[in-house]
Design a protein around this motif. Structure first.
Motif, PDB file in Angstrom:
ATOM      1  N   THR A 129       0.825  -1.218   0.054  1.00 63.32           N
ATOM      2  CA  THR A 129       0.108   0.040   0.155  1.00 63.32           C
ATOM      3  C   THR A 129       0.916   1.146  -0.074  1.00 63.32           C
ATOM      4  OG1 THR A 129      -1.732  -1.271   1.211  1.00 63.32           O
ATOM      5  CG2 THR A 129      -1.836   1.025   1.178  1.00 63.32           C
ATOM      6  N   TYR A 130       2.111   1.273   0.337  1.00 65.10           N
ATOM      7  CA  TYR A 130       3.049   2.030   0.413  1.00 65.10           C
ATOM      8  C   TYR A 130       2.765   3.426  -0.544  1.00 65.10           C
ATOM      9  CZ  TYR A 130       7.804   4.267   0.654  1.00 65.10           C
ATOM     10  OH  TYR A 130       8.745   5.120   0.643  1.00 65.10           O
ATOM     11  N   PRO A 131       2.629   3.079  -1.975  1.00 59.91           N
ATOM     12  CA  PRO A 131       2.434   4.084  -3.052  1.00 59.91           C
ATOM     13  C   PRO A 131       1.105   4.706  -2.859  1.00 59.91           C
ATOM     14  CG  PRO A 131       2.674   1.815  -4.014  1.00 59.91           C
ATOM     15  CD  PRO A 131       3.089   1.745  -2.707  1.00 59.91           C
ATOM     16  N   ILE A 132       0.169   4.170  -2.441  1.00 60.93           N
ATOM     17  CA  ILE A 132      -1.112   4.768  -2.086  1.00 60.93           C
ATOM     18  C   ILE A 132      -1.070   5.886  -1.213  1.00 60.93           C
ATOM     19  CG2 ILE A 132      -3.788   4.475  -1.793  1.00 60.93           C
ATOM     20  CD1 ILE A 132      -3.230   1.626  -3.048  1.00 60.93           C
ATOM     21  N   LEU A 133      -0.429   5.490   0.247  1.00 60.78           N
ATOM     22  CA  LEU A 133      -0.168   6.439   0.999  1.00 60.78           C
ATOM     23  C   LEU A 133       0.878   7.651   0.546  1.00 60.78           C
ATOM     24  CD1 LEU A 133      -0.333   7.324   3.992  1.00 60.78           C
ATOM     25  CD2 LEU A 133       1.710   6.078   4.511  1.00 60.78           C
ATOM     26  N   GLN A 134       1.556   7.265  -0.100  1.00 61.32           N
ATOM     27  CA  GLN A 134       2.338   8.552  -0.800  1.00 61.32           C
ATOM     28  C   GLN A 134       1.630   9.452  -1.688  1.00 61.32           C
ATOM     29  OE1 GLN A 134       6.255   7.124  -2.503  1.00 61.32           O
ATOM     30  NE2 GLN A 134       6.454   9.211  -3.591  1.00 61.32           N
ATOM     31  N   ALA A 135       0.897   8.847  -2.543  1.00 60.70           N
ATOM     32  CA  ALA A 135      -0.133   9.526  -3.368  1.00 60.70           C
ATOM     33  C   ALA A 135      -1.012  10.385  -2.445  1.00 60.70           C
ATOM     34  CB  ALA A 135      -1.088   8.636  -4.223  1.00 60.70           C
ATOM     35  N   ALA A 136      -1.578   9.762  -1.237  1.00 62.39           N
ATOM     36  CA  ALA A 136      -2.438  10.665  -0.443  1.00 62.39           C
ATOM     37  C   ALA A 136      -1.594  11.749   0.141  1.00 62.39           C
ATOM     38  CB  ALA A 136      -2.954   9.865   0.755  1.00 62.39           C
ATOM     39  N   ASP A 137      -0.186  11.506   0.732  1.00 66.35           N
ATOM     40  CA  ASP A 137       0.646  12.604   1.115  1.00 66.35           C
ATOM     41  C   ASP A 137       0.518  13.884  -0.042  1.00 66.35           C
ATOM     42  OD1 ASP A 137       1.749  11.375   3.274  1.00 66.35           O
ATOM     43  OD2 ASP A 137       3.540  10.672   1.944  1.00 66.35           O
ATOM     44  N   ILE A 138       0.780  13.533  -1.299  1.00 62.94           N
ATOM     45  CA  ILE A 138       0.946  14.481  -2.223  1.00 62.94           C
ATOM     46  C   ILE A 138      -0.576  15.034  -2.534  1.00 62.94           C
ATOM     47  CG2 ILE A 138       1.627  15.150  -4.679  1.00 62.94           C
ATOM     48  CD1 ILE A 138       3.290  12.570  -4.539  1.00 62.94           C
ATOM     49  N   LEU A 139      -1.446  14.325  -2.495  1.00 62.65           N
ATOM     50  CA  LEU A 139      -3.026  14.963  -2.675  1.00 62.65           C
ATOM     51  C   LEU A 139      -3.866  15.728  -1.759  1.00 62.65           C
ATOM     52  CD1 LEU A 139      -4.028  11.960  -5.250  1.00 62.65           C
ATOM     53  CD2 LEU A 139      -2.902  13.997  -5.868  1.00 62.65           C
ATOM     54  N   LEU A 140      -3.186  15.397  -0.476  1.00 61.83           N
ATOM     55  CA  LEU A 140      -4.051  15.985   0.737  1.00 61.83           C
ATOM     56  C   LEU A 140      -3.833  17.742   0.587  1.00 61.83           C
ATOM     57  CD1 LEU A 140      -5.468  15.473   2.999  1.00 61.83           C
ATOM     58  CD2 LEU A 140      -3.597  15.096   4.329  1.00 61.83           C
ATOM     59  N   PRO A 141      -2.454  18.015   0.518  1.00 55.61           N
ATOM     60  CA  PRO A 141      -2.420  19.501  -0.009  1.00 55.61           C
ATOM     61  C   PRO A 141      -2.599  19.949  -1.169  1.00 55.61           C
ATOM     62  CG  PRO A 141      -0.204  18.448   0.613  1.00 55.61           C
ATOM     63  CD  PRO A 141      -1.196  17.327   0.607  1.00 55.61           C
ATOM     64  N   GLY A 149      13.929  11.963  -6.236  1.00 50.34           N
ATOM     65  CA  GLY A 149      15.148  11.494  -7.152  1.00 50.34           C
ATOM     66  C   GLY A 149      14.544  10.661  -8.408  1.00 50.34           C
ATOM     67  N   LYS A 150      15.304  10.080  -9.169  1.00 51.25           N
ATOM     68  CA  LYS A 150      14.724   9.504 -10.268  1.00 51.25           C
ATOM     69  C   LYS A 150      14.023   8.042  -9.772  1.00 51.25           C
ATOM     70  CE  LYS A 150      15.417  11.056 -14.734  1.00 51.25           C
ATOM     71  NZ  LYS A 150      16.344  11.774 -14.488  1.00 51.25           N
ATOM     72  N   ASP A 151      14.710   7.713  -8.486  1.00 49.65           N
ATOM     73  CA  ASP A 151      14.166   6.261  -8.051  1.00 49.65           C
ATOM     74  C   ASP A 151      12.664   6.544  -7.681  1.00 49.65           C
ATOM     75  OD1 ASP A 151      14.686   8.062  -5.924  1.00 49.65           O
ATOM     76  OD2 ASP A 151      14.739   6.502  -4.554  1.00 49.65           O
ATOM     77  N   GLN A 152      12.034   7.555  -7.729  1.00 53.18           N
ATOM     78  CA  GLN A 152      10.715   7.733  -7.523  1.00 53.18           C
ATOM     79  C   GLN A 152       9.722   8.003  -8.719  1.00 53.18           C
ATOM     80  OE1 GLN A 152       9.582   7.344  -4.160  1.00 53.18           O
ATOM     81  NE2 GLN A 152      11.280   6.829  -4.028  1.00 53.18           N
ATOM     82  N   ALA A 153      10.125   7.869  -9.807  1.00 50.83           N
ATOM     83  CA  ALA A 153       9.533   7.926 -10.841  1.00 50.83           C
ATOM     84  C   ALA A 153       8.206   7.135 -10.915  1.00 50.83           C
ATOM     85  CB  ALA A 153      10.357   7.884 -12.384  1.00 50.83           C
ATOM     86  N   ALA A 154       8.239   5.859 -10.611  1.00 48.38           N
ATOM     87  CA  ALA A 154       7.200   4.965 -10.790  1.00 48.38           C
ATOM     88  C   ALA A 154       6.122   5.336  -9.932  1.00 48.38           C
ATOM     89  CB  ALA A 154       7.593   3.469 -10.727  1.00 48.38           C
ATOM     90  N   HIS A 155       6.620   5.574  -8.443  1.00 44.57           N
ATOM     91  CA  HIS A 155       5.515   6.146  -7.517  1.00 44.57           C
ATOM     92  C   HIS A 155       4.852   7.361  -8.131  1.00 44.57           C
ATOM     93  CE1 HIS A 155       7.931   3.875  -3.952  1.00 44.57           C
ATOM     94  NE2 HIS A 155       6.835   3.028  -4.546  1.00 44.57           N
ATOM     95  N   LEU A 156       5.396   8.161  -8.514  1.00 41.92           N
ATOM     96  CA  LEU A 156       5.093   9.570  -9.029  1.00 41.92           C
ATOM     97  C   LEU A 156       3.959   9.217 -10.224  1.00 41.92           C
ATOM     98  CD1 LEU A 156       5.258  12.448  -8.280  1.00 41.92           C
ATOM     99  CD2 LEU A 156       6.506  11.021  -7.093  1.00 41.92           C
ATOM    100  N   GLU A 157       4.415   8.244 -11.060  1.00 38.66           N
ATOM    101  CA  GLU A 157       3.308   7.832 -12.269  1.00 38.66           C
ATOM    102  C   GLU A 157       2.009   7.467 -11.403  1.00 38.66           C
ATOM    103  OE1 GLU A 157       3.658   9.269 -15.088  1.00 38.66           O
ATOM    104  OE2 GLU A 157       1.856   8.052 -15.446  1.00 38.66           O
ATOM    105  N   LEU A 158       2.337   6.782 -10.618  1.00 33.32           N
ATOM    106  CA  LEU A 158       0.959   5.845  -9.731  1.00 33.32           C
ATOM    107  C   LEU A 158       0.139   7.074  -9.017  1.00 33.32           C
ATOM    108  CD1 LEU A 158      -0.121   3.098  -9.475  1.00 33.32           C
ATOM    109  CD2 LEU A 158       1.250   3.083  -7.401  1.00 33.32           C
ATOM    110  N   SER A 159       0.948   8.184  -8.592  1.00 32.52           N
ATOM    111  CA  SER A 159       0.080   9.375  -7.843  1.00 32.52           C
ATOM    112  C   SER A 159      -0.599   9.876  -8.930  1.00 32.52           C
ATOM    113  CB  SER A 159       1.135  10.056  -7.212  1.00 32.52           C
ATOM    114  OG  SER A 159       1.978   9.623  -6.025  1.00 32.52           O
ATOM    115  N   ARG A 160      -0.116  10.082 -10.050  1.00 36.11           N
ATOM    116  CA  ARG A 160      -1.048  10.858 -10.979  1.00 36.11           C
ATOM    117  C   ARG A 160      -2.122   9.701 -11.591  1.00 36.11           C
ATOM    118  NH1 ARG A 160       1.911  14.507 -13.981  1.00 36.11           N
ATOM    119  NH2 ARG A 160       1.048  13.890 -15.934  1.00 36.11           N
ATOM    120  N   GLU A 161      -1.854   8.502 -11.709  1.00 36.62           N
ATOM    121  CA  GLU A 161      -2.932   7.609 -12.195  1.00 36.62           C
ATOM    122  C   GLU A 161      -3.988   7.611 -10.982  1.00 36.62           C
ATOM    123  OE1 GLU A 161      -1.339   4.119 -15.034  1.00 36.62           O
ATOM    124  OE2 GLU A 161      -0.369   4.439 -12.827  1.00 36.62           O
TER     125      GLU A 161
END
Ligand code: TRP
Length: 326
Positions: A129-141, A149-161
Motif C-alpha cells: 500500500t506504500y505508494p497509495i499512502l504516498q499519493a495521499a501525502d501529495i494529494l492531501l495538500p 530522485g529518479k528512483d521515485q518515478a514509478a511512484h509519481l506516475e502511480l500518484s498521477r494515475e
C-alpha cells in the motif's frame, strides 16, 4: 520576492542523520525550492513503519532527520516542515484512495518487487500500500510539484494515475502532480560502485564527527587502474575525483594534477575529507545544538503540522462530500 503560487511537496524517510548522497541528491534541491515555491516537506514516519519495527529507533531517527534538515538549510519561516503522523488525516485520504486503486497497479510497482526481495521475511501489507499512502501525502495538500530522485518515478506516475482515477469517478478534485527530478547525478558510495546508501554501509556521514568523515573518505575506493602513484590518474573513473567535481570549485585543476601524476589518490582523499569537514562545519554545529534542544525541534514540527490543518481540513471536507461520507 513573492513566491510563485505553486505548491511543492516532498517526503523523506526518517533514516537518521543524512549522508552526502542525501544532501547532494535531494536536500539541496529542497533548500533551493523553498525560495520560489510554497514548499511542504514531510518526514514520512508512517512509511518508515513498513521497514522499522522499533519504536525507540523510529522516534530517534525522526528527530535526527528533522534536526538535520533544518541544519542543512530548510528554514521553517520559508517552508513547512512536519512529521507525517502528526497530520493523521493522510490515513483517511489514503483509505479512500485505496478504493479507487486497482490491486494490479500496486502489485506491479517496481519498488514493491524490490522490497519483497530485500526483506523477504517481512513482506507486510504496508509495503504493497506504500505508494497509495504516498499519493495521499501529495494529494492531501493538492501539491502539483514533487521534487524527487529518479528512483521515485514509478511512484509519481502511480500518484498521477490515482488522482486521475479519483477525478474520473467524482469530478475534478486533484491536480495531477508533476515530478521534478533533481539534476545532480546519482552519488556513488565509498565503494565507488553502488549508490550511496545507509543500508549498504558505503556512506560519508557529513554531520558526523570529523574523525568519522576522514575515516570514511580515506577508506574510499579510488582509481583501480592506477597501481602506482607515478602512473597517470583517470579522474573520470575515480569516485573520489567525481565527488570533487560536486564539491570543489577547482576540480578541473585537481583532475589535471591527477592525470599528470603530480598528485596521488591519498592526496585527493585527504583534500576531499578536509573540504567536506569544513563545508559542513556550520551545519554540524547547528545539528548538534538542535539535538540537544529537542523541544525546539518539536516546536518547529508542531508549527508545521498546525499550519497544514486548514488546508487538509478543506480537502477532506471536499473529498468526503464527493464520495458520500458527509
Ligand atoms: N517514497 C519516498 C522515498 O522513499 C518518500 C515519500 C513518501 C515521498 N511520500 C512522499 C516522496 C511524497 C515524495 C512525495 O524517498
Amino acid at each position: 520576492m513573492s513566491k510563485q503560487p505553486i505548491r511543492a511537496y516532498s517526503g523523506i524517510q526518517p533514516s537518521g542523520a543524512p549522508h552526502l548522497g542525501n544532501d547532494l541528491g535531494a536536500i539541496r534541491n529542497y533548500v533551493a525550492l523553498q525560495e520560489n515555491y510554497e514548499s511542504i516537506y514531510c518526514i514520512v514516519d508512517y512509511h518508515a513503519l513498513t521497514s522499522v519495527h522499533d519504536g525507540e529507533k523510529l522516534r530517534r531517527q525522526t528527530r535526527e532527520m528533522a534536526a538535520a534538515l533544518i541544519a542543512l538549510g530548510l528554514d521553517p519561516n520559508k517552508c513547512t516542515l512536519f512529521v507525517q503522523s502528526h497530520r493523521p488525516e493522510v490515513q483517511e485520504l489514503a483509505w479512500i484512495l485505496m478504493t479507487v486503486t486497482p490491486v494490479s497497479w500496486v502489485e506491479r510497482t517496481p519498488t514493491y518487487k524490490e522490497k519483497k526481495l530485500q526483506q523477504a521475511d517481512d513482506i507486510n501489507h504496508g509495503l504493497l500500500t506504500y505508494p497509495i499512502l504516498q499519493a495521499a501525502d501529495i494529494l492531501l495538500p493538492k501539491a502539483s510539484v514533487v521534487p524527487v530522485g529518479k528512483d521515485q518515478a514509478a511512484h509519481l506516475e502511480l500518484s498521477r494515475e490515482i488522482a486521475r482515477s479519483f477525478n474520473n469517478k467524482f469530478g475534478d478534485t486533484f491536480p495531477e502532480p508533476e515530478a521534478v527530478f533533481t539534476t545532480s547525478p546519482v552519488v556513488l558510495g565509498t565503494d565507488g560502485e553502488k549508490k550511496m546508501s545507509k543500508s549498504l554501509g558505503n556512506t560519508i556521514d557529513i554531520l558526523g564527527d570529523p574523525a568519522v568523515i576522514t575515516k570514511q573518505v580515506m577508506g574510499s575506493v579510488t582509481d583501480t587502474k592506477r597501481p602506482l602513484k607515478s602512473d597517470p590518474g583517470h579522474p573520470e573513473a575515480c569516485n573520489v575525483c567525481q565527488l570533487h567535481k560536486l564539491v570543489s570549485a577547482n576540480y578541473e585543476e585537481l583532475w589535471q594534477n591527477e592525470r599528470a601524476a603530480l598528485t596521488g589518490c591519498a592526496d585527493m582523499k585527504r583534500l576531499l575529507a578536509e573540504r567536506l569537514i569544513a563545508h559542513y562545519a556550520p551545519a554540524r554545529e547547528r545539528y548538534n545544538e538542535l539535538l540537544a534542544l529537542p523541544h525546539e525541534i518539536d516546536n518547529i514540527l508542531g508549527d508545521g503540522a498546525a499550519r497544514l490543518l486548514p488546508i487538509v481540513t478543506e480537502t477532506m471536507r471536499e473529498v468526503k462530500e464527493k464520495v458520500g461520507l458527509a
